[in-house]
Scaffold this motif. Structure first.
Motif, PDB file in Angstrom:
ATOM      1  N   HIS A  10       0.833  -1.211   0.000  1.00 28.11           N
ATOM      2  CA  HIS A  10       0.000   0.000   0.000  1.00 28.11           C
ATOM      3  C   HIS A  10       0.863   1.255   0.000  1.00 28.11           C
ATOM      4  CE1 HIS A  10      -2.915   3.023   1.211  1.00 28.11           C
ATOM      5  NE2 HIS A  10      -2.222   3.246   2.313  1.00 28.11           N
ATOM      6  N   GLY A  11       1.863   1.273   0.886  1.00 23.45           N
ATOM      7  CA  GLY A  11       2.734   2.438   0.966  1.00 23.45           C
ATOM      8  C   GLY A  11       3.544   2.646  -0.294  1.00 23.45           C
ATOM      9  N   GLN A  12       4.037   1.566  -0.872  1.00 24.35           N
ATOM     10  CA  GLN A  12       4.814   1.676  -2.104  1.00 24.35           C
ATOM     11  C   GLN A  12       3.966   2.214  -3.246  1.00 24.35           C
ATOM     12  OE1 GLN A  12       6.436  -2.232  -2.685  1.00 24.35           O
ATOM     13  NE2 GLN A  12       7.526  -2.204  -0.735  1.00 24.35           N
ATOM     14  N   THR A  13       2.697   1.851  -3.240  1.00 25.72           N
ATOM     15  CA  THR A  13       1.787   2.346  -4.277  1.00 25.72           C
ATOM     16  C   THR A  13       1.533   3.837  -4.103  1.00 25.72           C
ATOM     17  OG1 THR A  13       0.715   0.170  -4.343  1.00 25.72           O
ATOM     18  CG2 THR A  13      -0.459   2.005  -5.380  1.00 25.72           C
ATOM     19  N   VAL A  14       1.360   4.261  -2.858  1.00 33.05           N
ATOM     20  CA  VAL A  14       1.197   5.697  -2.580  1.00 33.05           C
ATOM     21  C   VAL A  14       2.404   6.468  -3.102  1.00 33.05           C
ATOM     22  CG1 VAL A  14       1.045   7.447  -0.773  1.00 33.05           C
ATOM     23  CG2 VAL A  14      -0.297   5.345  -0.583  1.00 33.05           C
ATOM     24  N   GLU A  15       3.593   5.983  -2.769  1.00 27.78           N
ATOM     25  CA  GLU A  15       4.826   6.659  -3.189  1.00 27.78           C
ATOM     26  C   GLU A  15       4.930   6.703  -4.715  1.00 27.78           C
ATOM     27  OE1 GLU A  15       7.641   7.818  -1.360  1.00 27.78           O
ATOM     28  OE2 GLU A  15       6.688   7.553   0.601  1.00 27.78           O
ATOM     29  N   ALA A  16       4.628   5.598  -5.378  1.00 33.82           N
ATOM     30  CA  ALA A  16       4.745   5.536  -6.838  1.00 33.82           C
ATOM     31  C   ALA A  16       3.786   6.518  -7.502  1.00 33.82           C
ATOM     32  CB  ALA A  16       4.467   4.116  -7.320  1.00 33.82           C
ATOM     33  N   LEU A  17       2.567   6.584  -7.001  1.00 33.58           N
ATOM     34  CA  LEU A  17       1.590   7.517  -7.567  1.00 33.58           C
ATOM     35  C   LEU A  17       2.003   8.960  -7.315  1.00 33.58           C
ATOM     36  CD1 LEU A  17      -1.682   5.679  -6.475  1.00 33.58           C
ATOM     37  CD2 LEU A  17      -0.893   5.996  -8.839  1.00 33.58           C
ATOM     38  N   ALA A  18       2.490   9.233  -6.107  1.00 37.72           N
ATOM     39  CA  ALA A  18       2.913  10.594  -5.769  1.00 37.72           C
ATOM     40  C   ALA A  18       4.045  11.041  -6.681  1.00 37.72           C
ATOM     41  CB  ALA A  18       3.345  10.659  -4.309  1.00 37.72           C
ATOM     42  N   ARG A  19       5.010  10.162  -6.933  1.00 41.58           N
ATOM     43  CA  ARG A  19       6.135  10.514  -7.804  1.00 41.58           C
ATOM     44  C   ARG A  19       5.644  10.835  -9.214  1.00 41.58           C
ATOM     45  NH1 ARG A  19       8.411   5.679  -5.876  1.00 41.58           N
ATOM     46  NH2 ARG A  19       9.593   5.971  -3.955  1.00 41.58           N
ATOM     47  N   ARG A  20       4.675  10.085  -9.689  1.00 46.34           N
ATOM     48  CA  ARG A  20       4.157  10.331 -11.039  1.00 46.34           C
ATOM     49  C   ARG A  20       3.451  11.681 -11.126  1.00 46.34           C
ATOM     50  NH1 ARG A  20       2.227   4.764 -14.029  1.00 46.34           N
ATOM     51  NH2 ARG A  20       3.947   3.451 -13.319  1.00 46.34           N
ATOM     52  N   VAL A  21       2.760  12.031 -10.062  1.00 46.57           N
ATOM     53  CA  VAL A  21       2.095  13.331 -10.055  1.00 46.57           C
ATOM     54  C   VAL A  21       3.131  14.453  -9.978  1.00 46.57           C
ATOM     55  CG1 VAL A  21       0.565  14.854  -8.741  1.00 46.57           C
ATOM     56  CG2 VAL A  21      -0.046  12.446  -9.046  1.00 46.57           C
ATOM     57  N   LEU A  22       4.092  14.320  -9.058  1.00 50.90           N
ATOM     58  CA  LEU A  22       5.093  15.363  -8.870  1.00 50.90           C
ATOM     59  C   LEU A  22       5.983  15.537 -10.086  1.00 50.90           C
ATOM     60  CD1 LEU A  22       5.575  17.150  -6.315  1.00 50.90           C
ATOM     61  CD2 LEU A  22       4.149  15.165  -5.890  1.00 50.90           C
ATOM     62  N   SER A  23       6.260  14.454 -10.799  1.00 45.43           N
ATOM     63  CA  SER A  23       7.131  14.540 -11.978  1.00 45.43           C
ATOM     64  C   SER A  23       6.407  15.071 -13.199  1.00 45.43           C
ATOM     65  CB  SER A  23       7.705  13.156 -12.297  1.00 45.43           C
ATOM     66  OG  SER A  23       6.679  12.292 -12.774  1.00 45.43           O
ATOM     67  N   GLY A  24       5.067  15.123 -13.116  1.00 48.18           N
ATOM     68  CA  GLY A  24       4.299  15.567 -14.274  1.00 48.18           C
ATOM     69  C   GLY A  24       3.904  14.436 -15.197  1.00 48.18           C
ATOM     70  N   GLU A  25       4.321  13.229 -14.864  1.00 49.52           N
ATOM     71  CA  GLU A  25       3.905  12.079 -15.669  1.00 49.52           C
ATOM     72  C   GLU A  25       2.386  11.944 -15.634  1.00 49.52           C
ATOM     73  OE1 GLU A  25       4.519   7.200 -15.822  1.00 49.52           O
ATOM     74  OE2 GLU A  25       5.883   8.449 -14.622  1.00 49.52           O
ATOM     75  N   LEU A  26       1.826  12.271 -14.469  1.00 44.76           N
ATOM     76  CA  LEU A  26       0.372  12.412 -14.332  1.00 44.76           C
ATOM     77  C   LEU A  26       0.114  13.899 -14.116  1.00 44.76           C
ATOM     78  CD1 LEU A  26      -0.409   9.406 -11.933  1.00 44.76           C
ATOM     79  CD2 LEU A  26      -0.828   9.522 -14.395  1.00 44.76           C
ATOM     80  N   PRO A  27      -0.080  14.650 -15.177  1.00 45.83           N
ATOM     81  CA  PRO A  27      -0.159  16.112 -15.057  1.00 45.83           C
ATOM     82  C   PRO A  27      -1.448  16.603 -14.407  1.00 45.83           C
ATOM     83  CG  PRO A  27      -0.579  15.434 -17.318  1.00 45.83           C
ATOM     84  CD  PRO A  27      -0.173  14.199 -16.568  1.00 45.83           C
ATOM     85  N   GLU A  28      -1.385  17.830 -13.927  1.00 48.38           N
ATOM     86  CA  GLU A  28      -2.566  18.457 -13.328  1.00 48.38           C
ATOM     87  C   GLU A  28      -3.723  18.435 -14.318  1.00 48.38           C
ATOM     88  OE1 GLU A  28      -1.714  22.326 -11.678  1.00 48.38           O
ATOM     89  OE2 GLU A  28       0.368  21.750 -11.308  1.00 48.38           O
ATOM     90  N   GLY A  29      -4.893  18.060 -13.824  1.00 47.38           N
ATOM     91  CA  GLY A  29      -6.081  18.024 -14.656  1.00 47.38           C
ATOM     92  C   GLY A  29      -6.302  16.720 -15.386  1.00 47.38           C
TER      93      GLY A  29
END
Length: 246
Positions: A10-29
């Protein structure tokens, strides 16, 4: 605070998703494809949804009918959350972005810590002084590696906030520590790192003497030096003195 990556799948998944958001791989919107993410991260849909709830609580994602789960605007993120701060420093960011965040955190420290140390000088107990003494002693240990130096510095600033005996100020450690730890890792890894003890000892002595004015002045001097040290490491200051962990 224990990083989510140490808390199982669970924690590793949280971290992986957060990194994708912060890196812009999952961009705002952007709307998230949960089925694709489930496959890429190799987790159950339940685990994925639970992880997204963590990010939703931090203001980073949201879910709406007909739209699905999407990344919220950065202006909606809880930027004072310790995890969000840590993720920003650990993400693949530009040097300018890191510098801007460090400047912002330095300004926050410049507002909080001088005022907090005045209260600490007025309210400190013998137990508080013992914690501060222990932290300063740890800073001065010969042969300490960067990780040890960072933890000693964090312990000192944590103890100062605790010495205010104001539970809201004590919680500010979660904001200060993320940026301070990142900065300290840079400073203490420098081959020309100077002894951090004198600046911290000056703060401690003033707190011990119950002298709020002197404590504030010592803290401001410590923070000013911290800013100059980081500037030198970043190449923006031609001063040849080595940096001091603050």
């Amino acid at each position: 605070m224990t990083p989510y990556a140490r808390r199982g799948v669970h924690g590793q998944t949280v971290e992986a998703l957060a990194r994708r958001v912060l890196s812009g791989e999952l961009p705002e919107g952007s709307t998230l494809d949960l089925v694709a993410l489930q496959s890429e991260l190799d987790v159950s849909l339940t685990a994925l949804r639970e992880s997204l709830k963590v990010l939703a609580a931090k203001g980073m994602v949201d879910a709406r009918q007909k739209r699905g789960t999407f990344v919220r605007s950065r202006s909606d993120w809880n930027l004072l959350d310790a995890d969000v701060l840590r993720w920003q420093f650990e993400s693949d960011r530009t040097a300018d972005a890191d510098s801007a965040l460090l400047r912002n955190l330095a300004e926050v420290r410049g507002i909080i810590e001088p005022a907090a140390v005045r209260l600490a000088a007025e309210r400190r107990t013998e137990d508080d002084l013992a914690a501060l003494d222990t932290a300063v002693d740890a800073m001065g240990q010969d042969g300490s590696d960067a990780a040890h130096a960072v933890e000693a510095d964090l312990a000192f600033h944590r103890a100062l906030l605790a010495a205010t005996h104001n539970e809201l100020l004590e919680r500010m450690e979660m904001v200060i520590e993320s940026g301070l730890a990142y900065r300290d890792r840079i400073v203490h890894s420098s081959p020309h790192s100077q002894d951090p003890v004198p600046a911290h000892r000056a703060v401690l002595d003033a707190v011990r003497d119950r002298d709020p004015r002197a404590a504030e002045a010592a803290m401001r001097a410590l923070l000013d030096q911290a800013g100059r040290d980081l500037d030198r490491i970043g190449g923006s200051d031609t001063n040849t003195e080595g940096p001091t962990g603050q």
